[in-house]
Design an enzyme around this catalytic site. Structure first.
Site, PDB file in Angstrom:
ATOM      1  N   SER A  21       0.843  -1.188   0.000  1.00 21.21           N
ATOM      2  CA  SER A  21       0.000   0.000   0.000  1.00 21.21           C
ATOM      3  C   SER A  21       0.883   1.245   0.000  1.00 21.21           C
ATOM      4  O   SER A  21       1.935   1.265   0.661  1.00 21.21           O
ATOM      5  CB  SER A  21      -0.876  -0.035   1.258  1.00 21.21           C
ATOM      6  OG  SER A  21      -2.007   0.773   1.098  1.00 21.21           O
ATOM      7  N   CYS A  24       3.660   7.331   2.279  1.00 15.72           N
ATOM      8  CA  CYS A  24       4.484   8.541   2.237  1.00 15.72           C
ATOM      9  C   CYS A  24       5.733   8.351   3.092  1.00 15.72           C
ATOM     10  O   CYS A  24       5.628   7.904   4.241  1.00 15.72           O
ATOM     11  CB  CYS A  24       3.717   9.731   2.815  1.00 15.72           C
ATOM     12  SG  CYS A  24       2.470  10.378   1.711  1.00 15.72           S
ATOM     13  N   ALA A  56       2.324   8.301  -2.326  1.00 15.81           N
ATOM     14  CA  ALA A  56       1.653   9.377  -3.053  1.00 15.81           C
ATOM     15  C   ALA A  56       2.721  10.249  -3.709  1.00 15.81           C
ATOM     16  O   ALA A  56       3.600  10.783  -3.032  1.00 15.81           O
ATOM     17  CB  ALA A  56       0.809  10.203  -2.092  1.00 15.81           C
ATOM     18  N   GLN A  98       1.724   5.780  -7.018  1.00  9.77           N
ATOM     19  CA  GLN A  98       0.411   6.366  -6.748  1.00  9.77           C
ATOM     20  C   GLN A  98       0.487   7.851  -7.105  1.00  9.77           C
ATOM     21  O   GLN A  98       1.233   8.604  -6.469  1.00  9.77           O
ATOM     22  CB  GLN A  98       0.033   6.201  -5.270  1.00  9.77           C
ATOM     23  CG  GLN A  98      -1.389   6.657  -4.985  1.00  9.77           C
ATOM     24  CD  GLN A  98      -1.711   6.731  -3.509  1.00  9.77           C
ATOM     25  OE1 GLN A  98      -0.923   7.263  -2.723  1.00  9.77           O
ATOM     26  NE2 GLN A  98      -2.865   6.224  -3.117  1.00  9.77           N
ATOM     27  N   TYR A 181      -7.863  14.074  -0.412  1.00  4.80           N
ATOM     28  CA  TYR A 181      -7.010  14.850  -1.315  1.00  4.80           C
ATOM     29  C   TYR A 181      -7.829  15.331  -2.513  1.00  4.80           C
ATOM     30  O   TYR A 181      -9.037  15.074  -2.583  1.00  4.80           O
ATOM     31  CB  TYR A 181      -5.760  14.034  -1.690  1.00  4.80           C
ATOM     32  CG  TYR A 181      -4.921  13.765  -0.448  1.00  4.80           C
ATOM     33  CD1 TYR A 181      -4.388  14.837   0.277  1.00  4.80           C
ATOM     34  CD2 TYR A 181      -4.726  12.484   0.047  1.00  4.80           C
ATOM     35  CE1 TYR A 181      -3.659  14.623   1.440  1.00  4.80           C
ATOM     36  CE2 TYR A 181      -4.003  12.262   1.214  1.00  4.80           C
ATOM     37  CZ  TYR A 181      -3.474  13.343   1.911  1.00  4.80           C
ATOM     38  OH  TYR A 181      -2.768  13.142   3.072  1.00  4.80           O
TER      39      TYR A 181
END
Ligand SMILES: Cc1cc2nc3c(=O)[nH]c(=O)nc-3n(C[C@H](O)[C@H](O)[C@H](O)COP(=O)(O)O)c2cc1C
Length: 356
Positions: A21, A24, A56, A98, A181
């Site tokens: 997954s 950050c 991200a 991502q 976001y």
């Protein structure tokens, strides 16, 4: 069908259903990856994951969460990511990123420095943008509502970042439309009060995300998959719902997406989320059964048997793990052992495989 059954997605096959997954790392300077990212992401490929997604990755500098976010907003970012990609792919995992824009949640301190809003004098930036001039919370900057030209620039930025992802040897991109976001901000009526064609009705609120998916699909090879992370629920009255997520999944598939990664929350502060083992899995199941689109489940999936059951029972096609993989980057190798699945280990580690 089990956790270790390979999963074909278009022309790419995951060796198992375990995805890293996005996480950050807040460790970039000017958006560049470095040795930290190579070791951090590389360890998961060595550990047997089927898919390794970077954190991200901002498509424009003003779309970073913190000043230290990873980026793909300029061609110079490509080389280091390609180097990481070669390592990840050489060790059998599918490599991707991502793609993200933080919108009204941009310009905050990195997590371990408190995560609070940063003004330009503290190293942040202004303006930040969103669908409407509504701040995330007290103390946060009020975003400027994007006009048509600004929206078009966002769509182009995602498309250009996807082109760079391809140059960085990526085989998959996931679009970050969750956790409050920018793209999620357009989806939810709580953050989107626009009265133009990007706000109001469901059809209008989902328009920007659909444009982003279609724009990426126009430059992303037919043989490579696209995922979309959605917050399946805002967990609050008047917010985005799992029913809307399911309806959107069907539209996104038509636009070129291949799976929906079902997370939740993040749009508004101070909501109660009933956190516990597998607490978001029912969203992945709802979306999968309601739309027929492939899904990923994420959130407090920590045990091999738990992950295997999610796949075997058809709740989701993929499981994503975050924190458990930080605790044990070799979790997939361990899980295969516990589930008595025969998988190949890196040649260098094989002497540990049989435990004798
Ligand atoms: C250190 C850390 C960084 C994260 N960064 C991101 C991110 O960049 N993008 C994202 O969609 N989710 C991010 N998340 C959320 C995770 O991807 C995951 O959805 C969440 O942690 C729940 O999974 P887990 O219970 O397996 O940790 C992050 C989580 C952690 C712990």
């Amino acid at each position: 069908m089990s956790l270790f059954t390979p999963l074909p997605l278009r022309g790419v096959t995951l060796r198992n259903r375990i995805g890293v997954s996005p996480m950050c790392q807040y460790s970039s300077t000017d958006g560049f990856a470095d040795d930290w990212h190579l070791v951090h992401l590389g360890q998961f490929a060595v550990g047997g994951a089927g898919m390794v997604l970077s954190e991200a990755t901002a498509v424009v500098p003003e779309g970073r969460i913190s000043p230290q976010d990873l980026g793909l907003w300029k061609d110079e970012h490509v080389d280091v990511l390609a180097r990481i990609g070669r390592f990840v792919r050489a060790h059998g995992a599918v490599w991707g990123s991502q793609l993200a824009h933080a919108g009204r949640k941009a310009s905050v301190a990195r997590a371990w420095e408190g995560g609070g809003p940063l003004s330009p004098s503290d190293g942040g930036w202004t303006p930040i943008v969103g669908p409407s001039a509504l701040p995330f919370d007290t103390g946060y900057q009020t975003p400027e509502a994007l006009d048509d030209a600004g929206i078009a620039r966002v769509v182009s930025a995602f498309k250009d970042a996807a082109r760079r992802a391809l140059a960085a040897e990526m085989q998959i991109v996931e679009i970050h439309a969750a956790h409050g976001y920018l793209l999620h901000q357009f989806l939810s009526p709580l953050s989107n009060t626009r009265t133009d064609r990007y706000g109001g009705s469901f059809e209008n609120r989902v328009r920007l995300l659909r444009e982003v998916v279609a724009a990426i699909r126009s430059v992303w090879p037919e043989a490579l998959p696209i995922g979309v992370r959605l917050s399946s629920s805002d967990w609050t009255e008047g917010g985005w719902t799992v029913e809307e997520t399911t309806e959107l999944a069907t539209l996104l598939e038509a636009d070129g997406a291949d799976f929906i990664d079902c997370s939740s929350g993040g749009l508004v502060p101070k909501v109660h989320i009933p956190i516990g083992p597998g607490y978001q899995v029912h969203f992945a199941e709802h979306v999968r059964r309601g739309s027929g689109v492939a899904t990923a489940a994420v959130g407090l999936i920590t045990r091999a048997e738990q992950a295997d059951t999610i796949v075997r029972s058809g709740q989701a096609d993929i499981v994503f793990l975050a924190r458990e993989l930080l605790r044990d980057p070799h979790w997939p190798l361990r899980a295969a052992h516990e589930l008595r699945e025969e998988i190949s280990w890196p040649a260098q580690y094989q002497r540990a495989k049989n435990r004798v």
